[in-house]
Design a protein around this motif. Structure first.
Motif, PDB file in Angstrom:
ATOM      1  N   VAL A 220      36.213  39.914  34.456  1.00  0.00           N
ATOM      2  CA  VAL A 220      36.518  39.840  35.882  1.00  0.00           C
ATOM      3  C   VAL A 220      36.490  38.397  36.347  1.00  0.00           C
ATOM      4  O   VAL A 220      35.731  37.577  35.815  1.00  0.00           O
ATOM      5  CB  VAL A 220      35.524  40.664  36.738  1.00  0.00           C
ATOM      6  N   GLY A 221      37.323  38.074  37.288  1.00  0.00           N
ATOM      7  CA  GLY A 221      37.324  36.741  37.880  1.00  0.00           C
ATOM      8  C   GLY A 221      37.272  36.849  39.389  1.00  0.00           C
ATOM      9  O   GLY A 221      38.078  37.557  39.987  1.00  0.00           O
ATOM     10  N   TYR A 222      36.303  36.212  39.982  1.00  0.00           N
ATOM     11  CA  TYR A 222      36.215  36.113  41.438  1.00  0.00           C
ATOM     12  C   TYR A 222      36.079  34.633  41.752  1.00  0.00           C
ATOM     13  O   TYR A 222      35.206  33.968  41.192  1.00  0.00           O
ATOM     14  CB  TYR A 222      34.984  36.854  41.982  1.00  0.00           C
ATOM     15  N   VAL A 223      36.919  34.118  42.627  1.00  0.00           N
ATOM     16  CA  VAL A 223      36.844  32.697  42.919  1.00  0.00           C
ATOM     17  C   VAL A 223      37.293  32.441  44.360  1.00  0.00           C
ATOM     18  O   VAL A 223      38.138  33.159  44.898  1.00  0.00           O
ATOM     19  CB  VAL A 223      37.694  31.902  41.897  1.00  0.00           C
ATOM     20  N   LEU A 224      36.691  31.441  44.981  1.00  0.00           N
ATOM     21  CA  LEU A 224      37.114  31.050  46.327  1.00  0.00           C
ATOM     22  C   LEU A 224      38.506  30.448  46.256  1.00  0.00           C
ATOM     23  O   LEU A 224      38.841  29.787  45.278  1.00  0.00           O
ATOM     24  CB  LEU A 224      36.148  30.006  46.902  1.00  0.00           C
ATOM     25  N   GLY A 225      39.298  30.672  47.281  1.00  0.00           N
ATOM     26  CA  GLY A 225      40.623  30.064  47.325  1.00  0.00           C
ATOM     27  C   GLY A 225      41.705  31.026  46.881  1.00  0.00           C
ATOM     28  O   GLY A 225      41.464  32.223  46.743  1.00  0.00           O
ATOM     29  N   ARG A 226      42.910  30.482  46.658  1.00  0.00           N
ATOM     30  CA  ARG A 226      44.048  31.339  46.360  1.00  0.00           C
ATOM     31  C   ARG A 226      44.729  30.970  45.047  1.00  0.00           C
ATOM     32  O   ARG A 226      45.913  31.201  44.875  1.00  0.00           O
ATOM     33  CB  ARG A 226      45.067  31.255  47.506  1.00  0.00           C
ATOM     34  N   ASP A 227      43.983  30.377  44.135  1.00  0.00           N
ATOM     35  CA  ASP A 227      44.585  29.935  42.877  1.00  0.00           C
ATOM     36  C   ASP A 227      44.588  31.094  41.874  1.00  0.00           C
ATOM     37  O   ASP A 227      43.582  31.384  41.234  1.00  0.00           O
ATOM     38  CB  ASP A 227      43.791  28.741  42.334  1.00  0.00           C
ATOM     39  N   HIS A 228      45.731  31.774  41.763  1.00  0.00           N
ATOM     40  CA  HIS A 228      45.801  32.971  40.931  1.00  0.00           C
ATOM     41  C   HIS A 228      45.654  32.651  39.445  1.00  0.00           C
ATOM     42  O   HIS A 228      45.015  33.395  38.704  1.00  0.00           O
ATOM     43  CB  HIS A 228      47.119  33.716  41.188  1.00  0.00           C
ATOM     44  N   ASP A 229      46.235  31.532  38.989  1.00  0.00           N
ATOM     45  CA  ASP A 229      46.112  31.166  37.574  1.00  0.00           C
ATOM     46  C   ASP A 229      44.654  30.893  37.221  1.00  0.00           C
ATOM     47  O   ASP A 229      44.156  31.319  36.179  1.00  0.00           O
ATOM     48  CB  ASP A 229      46.961  29.920  37.270  1.00  0.00           C
ATOM     49  N   HIS A 230      44.006  30.165  38.097  1.00  0.00           N
ATOM     50  CA  HIS A 230      42.588  29.838  37.908  1.00  0.00           C
ATOM     51  C   HIS A 230      41.765  31.120  37.784  1.00  0.00           C
ATOM     52  O   HIS A 230      40.916  31.254  36.896  1.00  0.00           O
ATOM     53  CB  HIS A 230      42.141  29.005  39.112  1.00  0.00           C
ATOM     54  N   CYS A 231      42.065  32.069  38.664  1.00  0.00           N
ATOM     55  CA  CYS A 231      41.323  33.328  38.689  1.00  0.00           C
ATOM     56  C   CYS A 231      41.536  34.120  37.397  1.00  0.00           C
ATOM     57  O   CYS A 231      40.589  34.643  36.809  1.00  0.00           O
ATOM     58  CB  CYS A 231      41.778  34.136  39.895  1.00  0.00           C
ATOM     59  N   LEU A 232      42.786  34.173  36.942  1.00  0.00           N
ATOM     60  CA  LEU A 232      43.078  34.876  35.685  1.00  0.00           C
ATOM     61  C   LEU A 232      42.373  34.208  34.511  1.00  0.00           C
ATOM     62  O   LEU A 232      41.869  34.879  33.605  1.00  0.00           O
ATOM     63  CB  LEU A 232      44.586  34.873  35.421  1.00  0.00           C
ATOM     64  N   ARG A 233      42.334  32.892  34.537  1.00  0.00           N
ATOM     65  CA  ARG A 233      41.687  32.144  33.455  1.00  0.00           C
ATOM     66  C   ARG A 233      40.189  32.476  33.421  1.00  0.00           C
ATOM     67  O   ARG A 233      39.606  32.636  32.352  1.00  0.00           O
ATOM     68  CB  ARG A 233      41.922  30.648  33.688  1.00  0.00           C
ATOM     69  N   ILE A 234      39.588  32.587  34.590  1.00  0.00           N
ATOM     70  CA  ILE A 234      38.167  32.934  34.658  1.00  0.00           C
ATOM     71  C   ILE A 234      37.941  34.334  34.085  1.00  0.00           C
ATOM     72  O   ILE A 234      37.025  34.557  33.293  1.00  0.00           O
ATOM     73  CB  ILE A 234      37.654  32.853  36.114  1.00  0.00           C
ATOM     74  N   ALA A 235      38.820  35.259  34.461  1.00  0.00           N
ATOM     75  CA  ALA A 235      38.682  36.632  33.954  1.00  0.00           C
ATOM     76  C   ALA A 235      38.823  36.663  32.440  1.00  0.00           C
ATOM     77  O   ALA A 235      38.068  37.357  31.739  1.00  0.00           O
ATOM     78  CB  ALA A 235      39.731  37.533  34.602  1.00  0.00           C
ATOM     79  N   LEU A 236      39.766  35.894  31.932  1.00  0.00           N
ATOM     80  CA  LEU A 236      40.000  35.852  30.494  1.00  0.00           C
ATOM     81  C   LEU A 236      38.789  35.266  29.774  1.00  0.00           C
ATOM     82  O   LEU A 236      38.330  35.790  28.739  1.00  0.00           O
ATOM     83  CB  LEU A 236      41.257  35.021  30.231  1.00  0.00           C
ATOM     84  N   LEU A 237      38.245  34.178  30.315  1.00  0.00           N
ATOM     85  CA  LEU A 237      37.071  33.565  29.694  1.00  0.00           C
ATOM     86  C   LEU A 237      35.879  34.509  29.758  1.00  0.00           C
ATOM     87  O   LEU A 237      35.098  34.592  28.806  1.00  0.00           O
ATOM     88  CB  LEU A 237      36.750  32.241  30.404  1.00  0.00           C
ATOM     89  N   ASP A 238      35.740  35.243  30.862  1.00  0.00           N
ATOM     90  CA  ASP A 238      34.633  36.192  30.980  1.00  0.00           C
ATOM     91  C   ASP A 238      34.733  37.252  29.887  1.00  0.00           C
ATOM     92  O   ASP A 238      33.728  37.614  29.276  1.00  0.00           O
ATOM     93  CB  ASP A 238      34.653  36.844  32.361  1.00  0.00           C
TER      94      ASP A 238
END
Lengths: 147, 200
Positions: free
Chosen positions: A79-97
Motif C-alpha cells: 500500500v502507498g499513502y502519501v501527501l500530495g498528488r504524485d501518482h507515480d510516487h505513490c505507486l512506487r511506495i506501494a511497490l516498495l512496500d
C-alpha cells in the motif's frame, strides 16, 4: 515481518522526496510484475491538531493525499499513502512496500529505507536547530507592582 | 488478503455508466439492461459486482445471504467499497441474495411513513431472464404493460412482490441480476401473473 517494522518503513517512504525515491528505485535496478488493485487516487484527509500539543483536538483543515494498492504475483500486497498528488510516487511506495515483504527486504532496507531515514533525521535536526536559534525565553526579573 | 481482485479499470467512467444503467432499470421497471464492466467478485456475477461497486460505499451497510457470504466477497466489498457488512437483516441498506434465498422481505428494514426511502434495497442474483413464468407489470415507468420472466421465480415470491406493492409508499425495491444483465422492480410496480390479466 511485524506491524511496527512495516509502519516504520511506510512512514519513511511517505516522508521521502519523490525525486530522491525515484533515484533510489532506479539504483535498485529491480524489475517485477505487479497488479494494480487500487489505482492511485487523490483525495482529502482531515488533519487534526491540539493546541500546544496537549489541548483538545480540533480540525485544522484538509490535506491532499494519494493512495494506491498493488499486488505482486507471489501474493504480497503493498500500500502507498502519501501527501500530495504524485501518482507515480505513490505507486512506487506501494511497490516498495510489497517488495519489502519479500526476499528483497534486506536489500531494500539497506539501499532505500536506511538512507531515506537518515536523510529525514538530518533534515529534522537542521530544522530544529534553525528554530532553536531564534527561540526567545520570556522571563521577568522584577514586576514593579509590589512597591 | 489474496481474495482481493482488481476493481473497475476506469473507476470514474465505469461507475458512471453502471449508475446510469441502474437508474434506467429502476425508472423503467421490467426492462432488461446489459451491465458488465469486465470483472467480478465470484460468486457474484459481473452485473451484481458492478452494481455493488457503484452503489455501496462507507455510508451503507450490506447484508450477504448465506450462499454469498464467502471470504472472496467479504474481502473485496470491504476493500473496494469500504462498506459495513452486517449479519442482522434489519440493519442493512442493501441485501445481496440468491433467488432461492429471496423468501422473506419483512426481515429487512422498510423505513416509515415519514421516511419511506429508508428501506433496504434487494440485489437478487438470478440465473437468467426470459424463462419461467411470465409476469405482467404495470405502474409508473411503464406506458401500458410490460412482460418479464425470471427463471425459477416461484409463486410464493410473486405473491411476496404483490404484497410489497400493496404497502406503497412503503415497500422494497428489488434489482435482479443475471450474469451480465440487470432488471428492476420498484415498489410502485404492480406484478401479476399473466394468467390473471389475460382473463380480463
Amino acid at each position: 515481518m511485524n506491524t511496527e517494522d512495516r509502519q516504520a518503513w511506510l512512514s519513511t517512504l511517505a516522508h521521502s522526496q519523490p525525486q530522491q525515491l525515484a533515484q533510489y528505485w532506479q539504483q535498485l535496478n529491480l524489475t517485477t510484475e505487479y497488479e494494480v488493485l487500487r489505482q492511485p487516487e487523490s483525495g482529502l484527509a482531515q488533519v487534526r491538531g491540539r493546541m500546544g500539543g496537549s489541548g483538545n483536538a480540533f480540525n485544522i483543515g484538509d490535506a491532499t493525499m494519494t493512495r494506491a494498492v498493488i499486488r505482486l504475483p507471489s501474493g504480497e500486497m503493498g500500500v502507498g499513502y502519501v501527501l500530495g498528488r504524485d501518482h507515480d510516487h505513490c505507486l512506487r511506495i506501494a511497490l516498495l512496500d510489497a517488495l519489502l515483504q519479500t526476499q528483497h527486504h534486506d536489500n531494500i532496507q539497506q539501499a532505500v529505507i536506511k538512507p531515506l531515514a537518515s536523510a529525514r533525521q538530518t533534515n529534522l535536526a537542521q530544522a530544529r536547530a534553525r528554530t532553536q536559534a531564534t527561540k526567545v525565553d520570556f522571563f521577568t526579573l522584577v514586576r514593579g507592582e509590589s512597591e | 488478503m489474496n481474495h482481493i481482485t482488481a476493481s473497475f479499470s476506469d473507476p470514474v467512467h465505469s461507475a458512471q455508466q453502471s449508475f446510469r444503467t441502474l437508474l434506467t432499470a429502476i425508472a423503467e421497471p421490467g426492462t432488461i439492461h446489459g451491465l458488465d464492466q469486465g470483472m467480478q467478485f465470484a460468486p457474484l456475477g459481473a452485473s451484481l459486482t458492478a452494481a455493488t461497486l457503484t452503489l455501496c460505499d462507507n455510508t451503507t451497510s450490506v447484508y450477504l445471504s448465506h450462499a454469498l457470504n464467502q471470504e472472496s466477497v467479504r474481502a473485496n466489498l470491504v476493500f473496494h467499497c469500504g462498506c459495513t457488512l452486517v449479519a442482522e437483516p434489519y440493519l442493512a441498506d442493501f441485501a445481496l441474495l440468491t433467488l432461492a434465498e429471496f423468501t422473506n422481505m419483512r426481515e429487512f428494514k422498510i423505513g416509515d411513513e415519514a421516511q419511506p426511502q429508508l428501506n433496504c434495497t434487494f440485489f437478487v442474483q438470478v440465473d437468467t431472464f426470459g424463462q419461467g413464468t411470465h409476469l405482467h407489470l404495470q405502474g409508473p415507468g411503464i406506458q401500458t404493460t410490460r412482460q418479464l420472466a425470471i427463471a425459477k421465480l416461484t409463486d410464493a415470491q410473486v405473491a411476496m412482490l404483490q404484497v410489497n406493492h400493496q404497502q406503497f409508499p412503503l415497500g422494497y425495491d428489488t434489482f435482479f441480476f443475471s450474469k451480465t444483465q440487470v432488471c428492476a422492480l420498484a415498489r410502485s410496480t404492480q406484478v401479476d401473473k399473466e394468467a390473471v390479466c389475460t382473463s380480463q
